[in-house]
Design a protein around this motif. Sequence first.
Motif, PDB file in Angstrom:
ATOM      1  N   LYS A   1      58.630  64.378  45.523  1.00  0.00           N
ATOM      2  CA  LYS A   1      57.612  63.786  46.387  1.00  0.00           C
ATOM      3  C   LYS A   1      58.168  62.737  47.349  1.00  0.00           C
ATOM      4  CE  LYS A   1      54.092  64.806  42.991  1.00  0.00           C
ATOM      5  NZ  LYS A   1      52.825  64.470  42.362  1.00  0.00           N
ATOM      6  N   GLY A   2      59.424  62.879  47.741  1.00  0.00           N
ATOM      7  CA  GLY A   2      59.996  61.999  48.743  1.00  0.00           C
ATOM      8  C   GLY A   2      60.486  60.663  48.242  1.00  0.00           C
ATOM      9  N   PHE A   3      60.485  60.457  46.957  1.00  0.00           N
ATOM     10  CA  PHE A   3      60.969  59.207  46.380  1.00  0.00           C
ATOM     11  C   PHE A   3      62.491  59.236  46.248  1.00  0.00           C
ATOM     12  CE2 PHE A   3      57.295  56.764  45.173  1.00  0.00           C
ATOM     13  CZ  PHE A   3      56.273  57.714  45.136  1.00  0.00           C
ATOM     14  N   GLU A   4      63.087  58.056  46.338  1.00  0.00           N
ATOM     15  CA  GLU A   4      64.504  57.911  46.092  1.00  0.00           C
ATOM     16  C   GLU A   4      64.741  56.556  45.420  1.00  0.00           C
ATOM     17  OE1 GLU A   4      66.172  58.176  50.064  1.00  0.00           O
ATOM     18  OE2 GLU A   4      66.181  55.991  50.239  1.00  0.00           O
ATOM     19  N   ALA A   5      65.900  56.437  44.798  1.00  0.00           N
ATOM     20  CA  ALA A   5      66.242  55.162  44.160  1.00  0.00           C
ATOM     21  C   ALA A   5      67.728  54.934  44.330  1.00  0.00           C
ATOM     22  CB  ALA A   5      65.874  55.177  42.675  1.00  0.00           C
ATOM     23  N   GLU A   6      68.087  53.658  44.414  1.00  0.00           N
ATOM     24  CA  GLU A   6      69.485  53.308  44.583  1.00  0.00           C
ATOM     25  C   GLU A   6      69.966  52.470  43.408  1.00  0.00           C
ATOM     26  OE1 GLU A   6      70.450  51.097  48.111  1.00  0.00           O
ATOM     27  OE2 GLU A   6      72.600  51.531  47.911  1.00  0.00           O
ATOM     28  N   PHE A   7      71.038  52.921  42.806  1.00  0.00           N
ATOM     29  CA  PHE A   7      71.660  52.199  41.704  1.00  0.00           C
ATOM     30  C   PHE A   7      72.703  51.261  42.288  1.00  0.00           C
ATOM     31  CE2 PHE A   7      73.499  50.952  37.925  1.00  0.00           C
ATOM     32  CZ  PHE A   7      74.774  51.445  37.696  1.00  0.00           C
ATOM     33  N   ILE A   8      72.538  49.965  42.051  1.00  0.00           N
ATOM     34  CA  ILE A   8      73.533  48.984  42.473  1.00  0.00           C
ATOM     35  C   ILE A   8      74.064  48.337  41.202  1.00  0.00           C
ATOM     36  CG2 ILE A   8      74.052  46.954  43.864  1.00  0.00           C
ATOM     37  CD1 ILE A   8      71.743  47.675  45.690  1.00  0.00           C
ATOM     38  N   LYS A   9      75.245  48.779  40.795  1.00  0.00           N
ATOM     39  CA  LYS A   9      75.784  48.368  39.499  1.00  0.00           C
ATOM     40  C   LYS A   9      76.002  46.864  39.432  1.00  0.00           C
ATOM     41  CE  LYS A   9      79.323  49.700  36.156  1.00  0.00           C
ATOM     42  NZ  LYS A   9      80.511  50.555  35.910  1.00  0.00           N
ATOM     43  N   SER A  10      76.493  46.283  40.527  1.00  0.00           N
ATOM     44  CA  SER A  10      76.809  44.854  40.528  1.00  0.00           C
ATOM     45  C   SER A  10      75.560  43.987  40.378  1.00  0.00           C
ATOM     46  CB  SER A  10      77.542  44.476  41.820  1.00  0.00           C
ATOM     47  OG  SER A  10      76.726  44.753  42.940  1.00  0.00           O
TER      48      SER A  10
END
Lengths: 114, 115
Positions: free
Chosen positions: A61-70
């Motif tokens: 459904k057009g969702f995204e997520a960004e993993f920022i480890k720091s």
Amino acid sequence: AQSVSQHNHHVILSEAASLELGCNYSYGGTVNLFWYVQYPGQHLQLLLKYFSGDPLVKGIKGFEAEFIKSKFSFNLRKPSVQWSDTAEYFCAVNALTGRRALTFGSGTRLQVQP
Amino acid sequence: DVKVTQSSRYLVKRTGEKVFLECVQDMDHENMFWYRQDPGLGLRLIYFSYDVKMKEKGDIPEGYSVSREKKERFSLILESASTNQTSMYLCASLPPDYKNTGELFFGEGSRLTVL
């Protein structure tokens, strides 16, 4: 033990607005990360997940997520929300050592106004 | 598709009653979980099980017990229901290759009201 923080408890947006829901977790080891969604009256469904590789993951459904480890963060985004996105959103983490259960955040209730 | 079935969608019980919540999954998953969902608190883990006859306490086990006599069935028991156990109870299962998939499969939930 791992924990998950979702900073926004209730978000109200107009249709076509952009969405970003924050999620931070506390665990120093390797984790799998998830966003689940619960539409009114329905059961929890997987929206997207991150295991490894490209830190920007795309879901349904057009969702995204960004993993920022720091930053120990896994924020959920959508460029333009629709009324049908009204739901509760849960971030979850699964540490790959120790118990297999997912640890969930407290949830963010999203209300999209037409 | 994995199917996790919770036998009761809505229950109303009185304080002190014994309550059984049943959960069955049809995908031969070893791992099963019971969570409760409360507004503003998200999902909190009550108990989990990795195999038949095996159980482990989650984060909020007080007032609950579980039973796993068969692989496909995981029951949550409230020995003596109290009003603070009014909640939505969610059962979930996890496939054996969870490190590669990790996705929990949820049932529809059992909404319990204790009067």
